[in-house]
Design a protein around this motif. Structure first.
Motif, mmCIF file in Angstrom:
data_model
loop_
_atom_site.group_PDB
_atom_site.id
_atom_site.type_symbol
_atom_site.label_atom_id
_atom_site.label_comp_id
_atom_site.label_asym_id
_atom_site.label_seq_id
_atom_site.Cartn_x
_atom_site.Cartn_y
_atom_site.Cartn_z
ATOM 1 N N THR A 20 0.814 -1.216 0.000
ATOM 2 C CA THR A 20 0.000 0.000 0.000
ATOM 3 C C THR A 20 0.844 1.262 0.000
ATOM 4 O OG1 THR A 20 -1.738 -1.184 1.198
ATOM 5 C CG2 THR A 20 -1.842 1.220 1.219
ATOM 6 N N CYS A 21 1.968 1.253 0.711
ATOM 7 C CA CYS A 21 2.768 2.470 0.857
ATOM 8 C C CYS A 21 3.837 2.624 -0.215
ATOM 9 C CB CYS A 21 3.411 2.522 2.242
ATOM 10 S SG CYS A 21 4.629 1.222 2.548
ATOM 11 N N LEU A 22 3.775 1.869 -1.303
ATOM 12 C CA LEU A 22 4.784 1.941 -2.364
ATOM 13 C C LEU A 22 4.996 3.385 -2.803
ATOM 14 C CD1 LEU A 22 6.533 0.026 -4.168
ATOM 15 C CD2 LEU A 22 4.757 0.350 -5.895
ATOM 16 N N THR A 23 6.251 3.834 -2.796
ATOM 17 C CA THR A 23 6.599 5.234 -3.034
ATOM 18 C C THR A 23 7.687 5.338 -4.097
ATOM 19 O OG1 THR A 23 6.066 5.794 -0.741
ATOM 20 C CG2 THR A 23 7.495 7.332 -1.941
ATOM 21 N N PRO A 24 7.547 6.254 -5.059
ATOM 22 C CA PRO A 24 8.593 6.431 -6.076
ATOM 23 C C PRO A 24 9.878 6.982 -5.469
ATOM 24 C CG PRO A 24 6.495 7.348 -6.818
ATOM 25 C CD PRO A 24 6.335 7.051 -5.369
ATOM 26 N N VAL A 25 11.018 6.466 -5.911
ATOM 27 C CA VAL A 25 12.341 6.936 -5.502
ATOM 28 C C VAL A 25 12.949 7.715 -6.661
ATOM 29 C CG1 VAL A 25 14.674 6.247 -4.797
ATOM 30 C CG2 VAL A 25 12.679 4.999 -3.925
ATOM 31 N N LEU A 26 13.342 8.967 -6.398
ATOM 32 C CA LEU A 26 13.901 9.832 -7.439
ATOM 33 C C LEU A 26 15.428 9.778 -7.471
ATOM 34 C CD1 LEU A 26 11.570 12.940 -6.933
ATOM 35 C CD2 LEU A 26 11.258 10.966 -8.458
ATOM 36 N N GLU A 27 16.058 9.646 -6.307
ATOM 37 C CA GLU A 27 17.513 9.560 -6.226
ATOM 38 C C GLU A 27 17.895 8.679 -5.045
ATOM 39 O OE1 GLU A 27 19.521 13.365 -6.132
ATOM 40 O OE2 GLU A 27 18.002 14.294 -7.407
ATOM 41 N N GLY A 28 19.107 8.119 -5.102
ATOM 42 C CA GLY A 28 19.599 7.263 -4.036
ATOM 43 C C GLY A 28 19.289 5.795 -4.301
ATOM 44 N N THR A 29 19.781 4.948 -3.404
ATOM 45 C CA THR A 29 19.634 3.503 -3.569
ATOM 46 C C THR A 29 18.927 2.912 -2.353
ATOM 47 O OG1 THR A 29 21.715 3.453 -4.802
ATOM 48 C CG2 THR A 29 20.847 1.345 -4.018
ATOM 49 N N PRO A 30 17.710 2.432 -2.506
ATOM 50 C CA PRO A 30 16.989 1.843 -1.374
ATOM 51 C C PRO A 30 17.620 0.524 -0.928
ATOM 52 C CG PRO A 30 15.497 2.410 -3.182
ATOM 53 C CD PRO A 30 16.884 2.483 -3.721
ATOM 54 N N ASP A 31 17.416 0.206 0.329
ATOM 55 C CA ASP A 31 17.740 -1.106 0.885
ATOM 56 C C ASP A 31 16.411 -1.837 1.022
ATOM 57 O OD1 ASP A 31 18.559 -3.315 2.284
ATOM 58 O OD2 ASP A 31 18.974 -2.245 4.149
ATOM 59 N N HIS A 32 16.068 -2.621 0.009
ATOM 60 C CA HIS A 32 14.753 -3.264 -0.040
ATOM 61 C C HIS A 32 14.673 -4.387 0.987
ATOM 62 C CE1 HIS A 32 13.662 -1.049 -3.637
ATOM 63 N NE2 HIS A 32 14.791 -1.414 -4.188
ATOM 64 N N ARG A 33 13.656 -4.306 1.843
ATOM 65 C CA ARG A 33 13.473 -5.288 2.912
ATOM 66 C C ARG A 33 12.039 -5.838 2.921
ATOM 67 N NH1 ARG A 33 16.711 -4.909 7.285
ATOM 68 N NH2 ARG A 33 14.991 -4.672 8.755
ATOM 69 N N ASP A 34 11.339 -5.644 1.826
ATOM 70 C CA ASP A 34 9.938 -6.058 1.737
ATOM 71 C C ASP A 34 9.830 -7.450 1.114
ATOM 72 O OD1 ASP A 34 9.187 -5.796 -1.399
ATOM 73 O OD2 ASP A 34 10.679 -4.304 -0.817
ATOM 74 N N SER A 35 8.611 -7.946 1.030
ATOM 75 C CA SER A 35 8.335 -9.192 0.320
ATOM 76 C C SER A 35 7.373 -8.940 -0.830
ATOM 77 C CB SER A 35 7.750 -10.234 1.277
ATOM 78 O OG SER A 35 6.518 -9.786 1.797
ATOM 79 N N VAL A 36 7.402 -7.725 -1.362
ATOM 80 C CA VAL A 36 6.463 -7.329 -2.404
ATOM 81 C C VAL A 36 7.132 -7.260 -3.770
ATOM 82 C CG1 VAL A 36 5.029 -5.433 -3.231
ATOM 83 C CG2 VAL A 36 4.945 -6.095 -0.837
ATOM 84 N N LEU A 37 8.225 -6.533 -3.859
ATOM 85 C CA LEU A 37 8.846 -6.268 -5.146
ATOM 86 C C LEU A 37 9.553 -7.499 -5.701
ATOM 87 C CD1 LEU A 37 10.397 -2.745 -4.454
ATOM 88 C CD2 LEU A 37 8.268 -3.266 -5.648
ATOM 89 N N ALA A 38 9.430 -7.689 -7.019
ATOM 90 C CA ALA A 38 10.173 -8.740 -7.696
ATOM 91 C C ALA A 38 11.636 -8.318 -7.837
ATOM 92 C CB ALA A 38 9.560 -9.004 -9.072
ATOM 93 N N ASP A 39 12.493 -9.279 -8.156
ATOM 94 C CA ASP A 39 13.919 -9.001 -8.249
ATOM 95 C C ASP A 39 14.228 -7.879 -9.238
ATOM 96 O OD1 ASP A 39 14.533 -10.899 -6.356
ATOM 97 O OD2 ASP A 39 15.003 -12.467 -7.806
ATOM 98 N N HIS A 40 13.585 -7.919 -10.416
ATOM 99 C CA HIS A 40 13.889 -6.896 -11.416
ATOM 100 C C HIS A 40 13.360 -5.525 -10.990
ATOM 101 C CE1 HIS A 40 9.778 -8.062 -12.583
ATOM 102 N NE2 HIS A 40 9.686 -6.911 -13.213
ATOM 103 N N GLU A 41 12.292 -5.501 -10.186
ATOM 104 C CA GLU A 41 11.776 -4.232 -9.685
ATOM 105 C C GLU A 41 12.687 -3.659 -8.609
ATOM 106 O OE1 GLU A 41 7.010 -4.957 -10.298
ATOM 107 O OE2 GLU A 41 8.068 -6.060 -8.742
ATOM 108 N N ARG A 42 13.261 -4.505 -7.798
ATOM 109 C CA ARG A 42 14.240 -4.033 -6.820
ATOM 110 C C ARG A 42 15.471 -3.477 -7.522
ATOM 111 N NH1 ARG A 42 14.365 -7.891 -1.513
ATOM 112 N NH2 ARG A 42 12.116 -7.996 -1.156
ATOM 113 N N ALA A 43 15.911 -4.170 -8.561
ATOM 114 C CA ALA A 43 17.111 -3.738 -9.272
ATOM 115 C C ALA A 43 16.918 -2.364 -9.917
ATOM 116 C CB ALA A 43 17.495 -4.769 -10.331
#
Length: 332
Positions: free
Chosen positions: A288-311
């Protein structure tokens, strides 16, 4: 496991998708369908048609005590006037399932958001469905869809015991030999090697259930063609943060910058700055809280995003995910 081996999905909205509004529905029926599982039918008090949905969709349910939870739709998608969900009692949970089992009565009204589908059934010649326990719920409508389109399919359904497996009789009566029921107290762990040892081009594997089952299925599918496997998780996978030092988060649209400490989530820091972000589970499993990232590199810790979406690093779930870089810029 390579990023092109498995696609793992769970309750995933797109970054541009607006959150659905909430409507008030009424509990029209409540039945015990297995040990520790009740089925609810929800309908509009005035008989209004409900939004359409597709196999794999879920709804957000806001209970009378204010608790919000997500449940897969498991009824007849061609019935435009009611939704069916099933709720497993989780003794060690946060209280939502206990409220549904013990207090939610016929005629009670709940808020419902959605439906949203982040676990869609994609076209395929053949499907292998694997369910563990209450993980059968998002697969029920997929079975009907596969049957309707004439696709070849089979279901492997495991649970602690026959008595704990919701909709078991409904499945075997409707689909016969296509369904293999394998209670753990009778059969042991699911024989994934027999089901998944031979990669099958043109076949999609759909799995929903507890984390150990998902991990075992992912291992079994390593040699399969890319993107053969799709899974849905109940909770986010545990992971230690990459960056333990505080980091800065710039909220581009609001013009503010907040500091996120080790003890604070990005979502909490953003809200403390007065910027509201719609959220529900706050455990990284609903999206529900999915938020666009404009700059920087997130540390993905969810179980929602697929591998290519994290990349891609162009979105994140601020309820659990953090930052690899000293600064993130979010479209908030």
């Amino acid at each position: 496991m390579g990023v092109d081996t498995v696609v793992v999905q769970s309750l995933l909205p797109t970054a541009s998708q607006p959150s659905p509004s909430t409507v008030t529905l009424e509990v029209r029926s409540k039945h015990v369908v297995a040990d520790g599982v009740v089925s609810l039918t929800l309908a509009h008090p005035d008989g209004v048609r409900l939004p359409d949905w597709t196999p794999g969709a879920h709804i957000d349910v806001v209970l009378p005590d204010g608790t919000a939870r997500q449940y897969s739709l498991c009824g007849d998608r061609w019935d435009p006037y009611s939704y069916r969900i099933a709720v497993l009692r989780v003794p060690e949970g946060r209280g939502g399932s206990a409220y549904v089992h013990d207090q939610l009565a016929l005629g009670a009204r709940v808020g419902v958001g959605g439906p949203r589908n982040h676990f869609p059934l994609v076209p395929a010649e053949r499907y292998l469905f694997i369910a563990g326990g209450i993980g059968i719920t998002p697969l029920l409508s997929m079975l009907r869809q596969a049957q309707m389109t004439g696709a070849d399919w089979q279901l492997l359904y495991g649970g602690r015991s026959r008595a704990s497996m919701a909709f078991r009789e409904e499945l075997t009566e409707c689909h016969g030999r296509r369904v293999q029921v394998a209670p753990q107290d009778e059969c042991g762990l699911l024989d994934l090697a027999a089901w998944l040892s031979e990669p099958a081009p043109g076949t999609k594997v759909y799995c929903c259930g507890p984390a150990p089952l998902l991990a075992a299925v992912e291992r079994a599918c390593v040699g399969w063609p890319p993107y053969s496997l799709r899974t849905e998780r109940f909770t986010a996978a545990a992971a230690d943060p990459v960056r333990r030092a505080p980091f800065q988060v710039e909220l581009r649209r609001s013009g503010q910058t907040v500091t996120v400490t080790r003890e604070t989530s990005v979502l909490q820091a953003v809200r403390q700055a007065g910027v509201e972000v719609l959220s529900s589970c706050e455990q990284g499993s609903c999206g529900t809280c999915l938020t666009p990232v404009l700059e920087g590199t997130p540390d993905h810790r969810d179980s929602v995003l697929a591998d290519h979406e994290r990349a891609a690093n162009d979105c994140m779930l601020p309820c659990v995910s953090r930052s690899r870089s000293a600064r993130l810029v979010l479209d908030l």
